[in-house]
Design a protein around this motif. Structure first.
Motif, PDB file in Angstrom:
ATOM      1  N   ALA A 100       0.824  -1.207   0.000  1.00  0.00           N
ATOM      2  CA  ALA A 100       0.000   0.000   0.000  1.00  0.00           C
ATOM      3  C   ALA A 100       0.859   1.258   0.000  1.00  0.00           C
ATOM      4  N   ALA A 101       1.918   1.246   0.791  1.00  0.00           N
ATOM      5  CA  ALA A 101       2.803   2.421   0.848  1.00  0.00           C
ATOM      6  C   ALA A 101       3.475   2.658  -0.499  1.00  0.00           C
ATOM      7  N   VAL A 102       3.886   1.586  -1.169  1.00  0.00           N
ATOM      8  CA  VAL A 102       4.505   1.733  -2.493  1.00  0.00           C
ATOM      9  C   VAL A 102       3.478   2.251  -3.498  1.00  0.00           C
ATOM     10  N   ALA A 103       2.266   1.693  -3.464  1.00  0.00           N
ATOM     11  CA  ALA A 103       1.220   2.118  -4.396  1.00  0.00           C
ATOM     12  C   ALA A 103       0.839   3.586  -4.172  1.00  0.00           C
ATOM     13  N   LEU A 104       0.690   3.978  -2.922  1.00  0.00           N
ATOM     14  CA  LEU A 104       0.375   5.373  -2.636  1.00  0.00           C
ATOM     15  C   LEU A 104       1.530   6.297  -3.024  1.00  0.00           C
ATOM     16  N   SER A 105       2.747   5.813  -2.905  1.00  0.00           N
ATOM     17  CA  SER A 105       3.897   6.607  -3.362  1.00  0.00           C
ATOM     18  C   SER A 105       3.817   6.841  -4.863  1.00  0.00           C
ATOM     19  N   GLY A 106       3.414   5.802  -5.595  1.00  0.00           N
ATOM     20  CA  GLY A 106       3.220   5.949  -7.040  1.00  0.00           C
ATOM     21  C   GLY A 106       2.156   6.988  -7.360  1.00  0.00           C
ATOM     22  N   LEU A 107       1.063   6.964  -6.605  1.00  0.00           N
ATOM     23  CA  LEU A 107       0.032   7.991  -6.792  1.00  0.00           C
ATOM     24  C   LEU A 107       0.587   9.383  -6.498  1.00  0.00           C
ATOM     25  N   MET A 108       1.451   9.475  -5.488  1.00  0.00           N
ATOM     26  CA  MET A 108       2.020  10.775  -5.137  1.00  0.00           C
ATOM     27  C   MET A 108       2.987  11.278  -6.208  1.00  0.00           C
ATOM     28  N   VAL A 109       3.687  10.374  -6.856  1.00  0.00           N
ATOM     29  CA  VAL A 109       4.540  10.799  -7.987  1.00  0.00           C
ATOM     30  C   VAL A 109       3.648  11.372  -9.084  1.00  0.00           C
ATOM     31  N   GLY A 110       2.549  10.683  -9.359  1.00  0.00           N
ATOM     32  CA  GLY A 110       1.593  11.196 -10.348  1.00  0.00           C
ATOM     33  C   GLY A 110       1.004  12.528  -9.932  1.00  0.00           C
ATOM     34  N   ALA A 111       0.673  12.670  -8.648  1.00  0.00           N
ATOM     35  CA  ALA A 111       0.128  13.930  -8.147  1.00  0.00           C
ATOM     36  C   ALA A 111       1.141  15.062  -8.286  1.00  0.00           C
ATOM     37  N   PHE A 112       2.411  14.756  -8.053  1.00  0.00           N
ATOM     38  CA  PHE A 112       3.461  15.761  -8.218  1.00  0.00           C
ATOM     39  C   PHE A 112       3.542  16.223  -9.676  1.00  0.00           C
ATOM     40  N   VAL A 113       3.527  15.269 -10.580  1.00  0.00           N
ATOM     41  CA  VAL A 113       3.588  15.607 -12.015  1.00  0.00           C
ATOM     42  C   VAL A 113       2.382  16.451 -12.406  1.00  0.00           C
ATOM     43  N   VAL A 114       1.214  16.095 -11.931  1.00  0.00           N
ATOM     44  CA  VAL A 114      -0.005  16.855 -12.239  1.00  0.00           C
ATOM     45  C   VAL A 114       0.096  18.266 -11.664  1.00  0.00           C
ATOM     46  N   GLN A 115       0.583  18.394 -10.438  1.00  0.00           N
ATOM     47  CA  GLN A 115       0.720  19.716  -9.826  1.00  0.00           C
ATOM     48  C   GLN A 115       1.674  20.603 -10.627  1.00  0.00           C
ATOM     49  N   ILE A 116       2.747  20.012 -11.111  1.00  0.00           N
ATOM     50  CA  ILE A 116       3.722  20.782 -11.902  1.00  0.00           C
ATOM     51  C   ILE A 116       3.157  21.150 -13.269  1.00  0.00           C
ATOM     52  N   SER A 117       2.531  20.186 -13.935  1.00  0.00           N
ATOM     53  CA  SER A 117       2.114  20.418 -15.316  1.00  0.00           C
ATOM     54  C   SER A 117       0.798  21.176 -15.459  1.00  0.00           C
ATOM     55  N   TYR A 118      -0.163  20.967 -14.569  1.00  0.00           N
ATOM     56  CA  TYR A 118      -1.467  21.614 -14.718  1.00  0.00           C
ATOM     57  C   TYR A 118      -1.663  22.814 -13.809  1.00  0.00           C
ATOM     58  N   PHE A 119      -1.039  22.823 -12.655  1.00  0.00           N
ATOM     59  CA  PHE A 119      -1.318  23.865 -11.667  1.00  0.00           C
ATOM     60  C   PHE A 119      -0.092  24.691 -11.306  1.00  0.00           C
ATOM     61  N   ASP A 120       0.899  24.713 -12.179  1.00  0.00           N
ATOM     62  CA  ASP A 120       2.102  25.537 -12.028  1.00  0.00           C
ATOM     63  C   ASP A 120       2.825  25.307 -10.696  1.00  0.00           C
ATOM     64  N   GLY A 121       2.768  24.094 -10.187  1.00  0.00           N
ATOM     65  CA  GLY A 121       3.499  23.742  -8.976  1.00  0.00           C
ATOM     66  C   GLY A 121       2.937  24.326  -7.710  1.00  0.00           C
ATOM     67  N   GLU A 122       1.679  24.750  -7.746  1.00  0.00           N
ATOM     68  CA  GLU A 122       1.059  25.415  -6.597  1.00  0.00           C
ATOM     69  C   GLU A 122       1.159  24.589  -5.309  1.00  0.00           C
ATOM     70  N   ASN A 123       0.823  23.322  -5.359  1.00  0.00           N
ATOM     71  CA  ASN A 123       0.896  22.448  -4.178  1.00  0.00           C
ATOM     72  C   ASN A 123       1.805  21.253  -4.440  1.00  0.00           C
ATOM     73  N   ALA A 124       2.850  21.455  -5.203  1.00  0.00           N
ATOM     74  CA  ALA A 124       3.722  20.345  -5.604  1.00  0.00           C
ATOM     75  C   ALA A 124       4.508  19.754  -4.439  1.00  0.00           C
ATOM     76  N   ALA A 125       4.717  20.501  -3.381  1.00  0.00           N
ATOM     77  CA  ALA A 125       5.497  19.985  -2.250  1.00  0.00           C
ATOM     78  C   ALA A 125       4.720  18.935  -1.459  1.00  0.00           C
ATOM     79  N   THR A 126       3.415  19.022  -1.442  1.00  0.00           N
ATOM     80  CA  THR A 126       2.611  18.098  -0.630  1.00  0.00           C
ATOM     81  C   THR A 126       2.843  16.640  -1.002  1.00  0.00           C
ATOM     82  N   PRO A 127       2.732  16.254  -2.282  1.00  0.00           N
ATOM     83  CA  PRO A 127       2.983  14.839  -2.595  1.00  0.00           C
ATOM     84  C   PRO A 127       4.410  14.409  -2.278  1.00  0.00           C
ATOM     85  N   LEU A 128       5.362  15.298  -2.460  1.00  0.00           N
ATOM     86  CA  LEU A 128       6.751  14.942  -2.156  1.00  0.00           C
ATOM     87  C   LEU A 128       6.943  14.717  -0.662  1.00  0.00           C
ATOM     88  N   ILE A 129       6.296  15.532   0.153  1.00  0.00           N
ATOM     89  CA  ILE A 129       6.392  15.369   1.601  1.00  0.00           C
ATOM     90  C   ILE A 129       5.742  14.056   2.032  1.00  0.00           C
TER      91      ILE A 129
END
Length: 156
Positions: A100-129
């Motif tokens: 589960a932790a690995v799978a959620l980490s994968g989702l967080m990588v995707g969330a980071f990419v989405v934050q960078i590409s669609y929302f100009d990195g507005e909340n990009a630190a959250t998935p990384l944290i």
């Protein structure tokens, strides 16, 4: 008995008097670490279930607007919400914790990419944290993966 307990107990037996105190403190430290890790798992599960998945699953306007802006629509929103909820539940199931932790980490990588590409990195630190405690859980609970494989092989 774990290998750590055996080696600490053996070392305590080899020493006289003071070795017992070392063994007891190491055991107490290990117990505190297990409690801390379990606390992190519960907090992350609560976060993913209520703060992340729930708004998507009930189509809260903020979540719906974000997914509409990306062009993913309701199907994408419900899919991500269901995956997050499944991951939150799996974080609490002993044999699934590492996966589960690995799978959620994968989702967080995707969330980071989405934050960078669609929302100009507005909340990009959250998935990384969030990846940091997830990686800790995946590593600390990695022994459960062998048990999960045994269960899956028995059923196959």
């Amino acid at each position: 008995m774990s290998e750590t307990t055996v080696s600490v107990t053996a070392a305590a037996s080899a020493n006289s008097g003071t070795g017992t105190v070392v063994a007891e403190s190491a055991t107490a430290r290990g117990r505190r670490a297990r409690i801390a890790l379990r606390t992190i798992q519960v907090l992350l599960a609560l976060f993913y279930a209520f703060a992340s998945a729930l708004p998507k699953l009930i189509a809260h306007p903020t979540a719906a607007d974000a997914f509409a802006e990306m062009g993913w629509g309701n199907a994408g929103m419900y899919t991500i919400g269901a995956l997050e909820l499944a991951g939150a539940i799996a974080l609490l199931v002993p044999v699934l914790q590492s996966v589960a932790a690995v799978a959620l980490s994968g989702l967080m990588v995707g969330a980071f990419v989405v934050q960078i590409s669609y929302f100009d990195g507005e909340n990009a630190a959250t998935p990384l944290i969030l990846i940091i405690p997830l990686a800790l859980i995946a590593w600390a609970r990695r022994g459960q993966n062998a048990q999960l494989l045994r269960i899956l092989r028995r059923r196959a």
